[in-house]
Design a protein around this motif. Sequence first.
Motif, PDB file in Angstrom:
ATOM      1  N   LYS A 471      -0.045  10.604  -0.725  1.00  0.00           N
ATOM      2  CA  LYS A 471       0.571   9.618  -1.619  1.00  0.00           C
ATOM      3  C   LYS A 471      -0.151   9.525  -2.951  1.00  0.00           C
ATOM      4  O   LYS A 471       0.443   9.175  -3.965  1.00  0.00           O
ATOM      5  CB  LYS A 471       0.590   8.247  -0.926  1.00  0.00           C
ATOM      6  N   TYR A 472      -1.446   9.853  -2.970  1.00  0.00           N
ATOM      7  CA  TYR A 472      -2.257   9.733  -4.179  1.00  0.00           C
ATOM      8  C   TYR A 472      -2.818  11.095  -4.568  1.00  0.00           C
ATOM      9  O   TYR A 472      -2.904  11.999  -3.726  1.00  0.00           O
ATOM     10  CB  TYR A 472      -3.397   8.723  -3.957  1.00  0.00           C
ATOM     11  N   LYS A 477      -1.659  15.333   3.503  1.00  0.00           N
ATOM     12  CA  LYS A 477      -1.154  15.032   4.843  1.00  0.00           C
ATOM     13  C   LYS A 477      -1.032  16.347   5.602  1.00  0.00           C
ATOM     14  O   LYS A 477      -0.271  17.234   5.202  1.00  0.00           O
ATOM     15  CB  LYS A 477       0.206  14.348   4.785  1.00  0.00           C
ATOM     16  N   SER A 637       1.589  -1.752   0.043  1.00  0.00           N
ATOM     17  CA  SER A 637       1.640  -0.887  -1.138  1.00  0.00           C
ATOM     18  C   SER A 637       0.259  -0.598  -1.719  1.00  0.00           C
ATOM     19  O   SER A 637       0.121   0.268  -2.584  1.00  0.00           O
ATOM     20  CB  SER A 637       2.512  -1.522  -2.220  1.00  0.00           C
ATOM     21  N   THR A 643      -8.358   4.780  -1.132  1.00  0.00           N
ATOM     22  CA  THR A 643      -7.040   5.186  -0.615  1.00  0.00           C
ATOM     23  C   THR A 643      -7.008   5.362   0.900  1.00  0.00           C
ATOM     24  O   THR A 643      -6.085   5.969   1.438  1.00  0.00           O
ATOM     25  CB  THR A 643      -6.507   6.472  -1.291  1.00  0.00           C
ATOM     26  N   HIS A 646      -3.937   5.045   3.322  1.00  0.00           N
ATOM     27  CA  HIS A 646      -2.870   6.046   3.344  1.00  0.00           C
ATOM     28  C   HIS A 646      -3.379   7.409   3.789  1.00  0.00           C
ATOM     29  O   HIS A 646      -2.770   8.431   3.463  1.00  0.00           O
ATOM     30  CB  HIS A 646      -2.231   6.136   1.959  1.00  0.00           C
ATOM     31  N   TRP A 702       0.966   7.273   8.950  1.00  0.00           N
ATOM     32  CA  TRP A 702       2.331   7.809   8.888  1.00  0.00           C
ATOM     33  C   TRP A 702       3.170   7.355  10.077  1.00  0.00           C
ATOM     34  O   TRP A 702       4.336   7.748  10.195  1.00  0.00           O
ATOM     35  CB  TRP A 702       2.286   9.331   8.801  1.00  0.00           C
TER      36      TRP A 702
END
Length: 760
Positions: A471-472, A477, A637, A643, A646, A702
Amino acid sequence: MLSKVLKPSNLKRLAYRLAKKLIIVPHHQLTETTSENNGSSWVTTGDDPQFIIHPARRIPSRNFSKGWYLLRVKITEKNHQSHVGKLYSNLHKGELATVNVPWHSTKFVNRLFYLESNNSMLRFDPCETETEFTMNTFMISKVPSFIAMRHMKQRLYKLLSHVDDVEEYLDTNSKLNGGTLIETVYEEYNKTFTTGVMEKSYPFWVEFDEPRALQKMQQTFTQAQSEVKFSIILPTYNTDPIYLKECIDSVLQQTHKNWELCIADDASTNVDTISTLESYAQKHANIKLNLLSENGHISKASNTALSMVTSDYVLLLDHDDTLPAHTLSFFAKAITDNTKAKMLYGDEDKIDEQGNRHQPHFKPGWNPDLLLSQNYICHPVVYKTSVLKKIGGFRVGVEGSQDHDLLLRATAGLNHDEVVHLPFILYHWRVIENSTASNASAKSYTTDAGIEAIKYFLDQSGQNASVEKGKYPNTYKVNWALPDEQPLVSLVIPTRDGYDILKQCLESIYDKTSYKNFEIIVVDNQTTCDKTLGLFSEYTSTKANFRVLKWDKPFNYSAINNFAVSQAQGEVVGLINNDIEVINEEWLSEMMSHALRPEIGCVGAKLYYPNDTIQHAGVILGIGGVAGHSHKYFHKSEPGYFTRLHLVQNMSAVTAACLLVRKSVFEEVGGLNEQDLTVAFNDVDFCLKVHTAGYRNLFTPWAELYHHESISRGEEDTPEKVARFNKESEYMKDKWNKLLCNDTAYNPNLSNTHENFSLK
């Protein structure tokens, strides 16, 4: 009359950033400025800046109704200073109620408050001075009273440490004051928000806490450490001489003197850079310099520096960063204390162009799955030279993530005890405009290089997995492939009555789960509700993969689950609370992909409260005495600490509200503890048994679900429940004291009271 109103487009963006729950309007002495950061930036034009806060228009009542609220704030102040903000209510009545909100630049603040009546708006004064700041996060969430009580008590347990029995103290004061217990707790809680007990800022930590830790460490130094020799490799290219001198000087100033500095300049065109390097090499015999005639980029230059090494240990240093004077001494001690060590790393912070320190990264211990999600180790790293020689040094073609690539390949065959983490700031990473340190997106190619590095690692290690962007920036992933024939997973759901939540749980699993080879085992613990019994019959008659087991005994969470697992047919078992609600369809596929990995034990999911704040993102040991939930109350969010909200990562424990584990592993460690942990901490105890058996527990963001926590069982609000909870807590402290005091997935410099990764 408002002095300034945001433009609709800006207001829309700001409302989204502020958790999509609020409309915030500058009211007094505030001017908006341009910002590249995440948030809205402001300059205060006096000593009384004010925001007016309205509920979102989509809220039917258009009011902040009476009740408990959690204010969550993160503000970045230009000079990284601390301030005391104030939240005001009862604006229309003219009888302002004030809540102090002390905050530190870049740190999250959680502040609970109570509204005695409905409010159409609130006012927030961020500070009482002229300054410039960015509002990164501003969120107000209504919370149940039991959550409010728990949050306040967690803070009081830490700040009333001088009191022998906090519960008795609060109860006694409540009776003396003639109020309710929660009123007394709230009064004591409010007293803690003074400047004397504010959450520590990093400058405060640097000034007071760091020197004490360093002094304690230095008292254990021995003569044997002086024999450890380091080769520091330093690739350079057109480095600003000012920063280059600071970099090399930081090596010369090391308290540990047994080192050599191997510099490879990658054909710099800046004559001042070259002359600076030559000057140092001429003056110092232990500085080696190789001036390359052709630019080959950082991997080739680093390999050239590596070829000059004559020591057993190598430390990597970037050309504009600096080392604290004690760095080599601390690594030398760690090497003599850990004779098997082949890779060692420490914590780091950033320094700006003026040399100011900020944004410390206090890292976890060895965390292989986190390293696949992000280069969390970064700097400083010390390798045994033989390890780097064996893998051929740096790999050409992954420039931008060459350090991450090197870490993955160097640690591929290492055991847990061959990787050592030092929880001290041992590296200062220079923040220069457009550098990766100041802005990860300034070098977007680094993410692509990181994907290539991880892909190469997975291919070389024979893993059936792929990798994609996270995501960042510079996060990833890894997708672990499932077998062509999906293994059966048995989802165990204990319940007693609870028709509404159980129905919601079952419907969400059946309707929103893409992984189809599962069975659901509902364990009926003396249900008497006709509607719930009817639900059992409905699902039993319509779903072939649904069955009900009877548990006609007093509630014992551990025994209930052990019984159900013994009846489960799946290769993998899932412990699922009846107040869970599925969000994303891939939740079970994601968790199964990890649970089937032979090195992985327990797999936990990302759980939210119904208001989209974090209930569970992994368990951190030691918080509140036994364990707490990572990033609790953060909004979904938010990135989390570096981070981590996430990122897939290894955790010491995860909650059994939604936990997957292979049945063979469950049976290997003896399942849950039925005798000593009937209600609380049985999942933490189970995870620690799995951990000590040699498996890695894991959290994945996830797999997302709602957790309507404790709806089915209620609060710990009776003397019997409190006594039972305290007994189970003491059992955990006695059995797992060593692990509870040092969670390797956390860091000893971070709070053991709060769940927001603030400084201890």
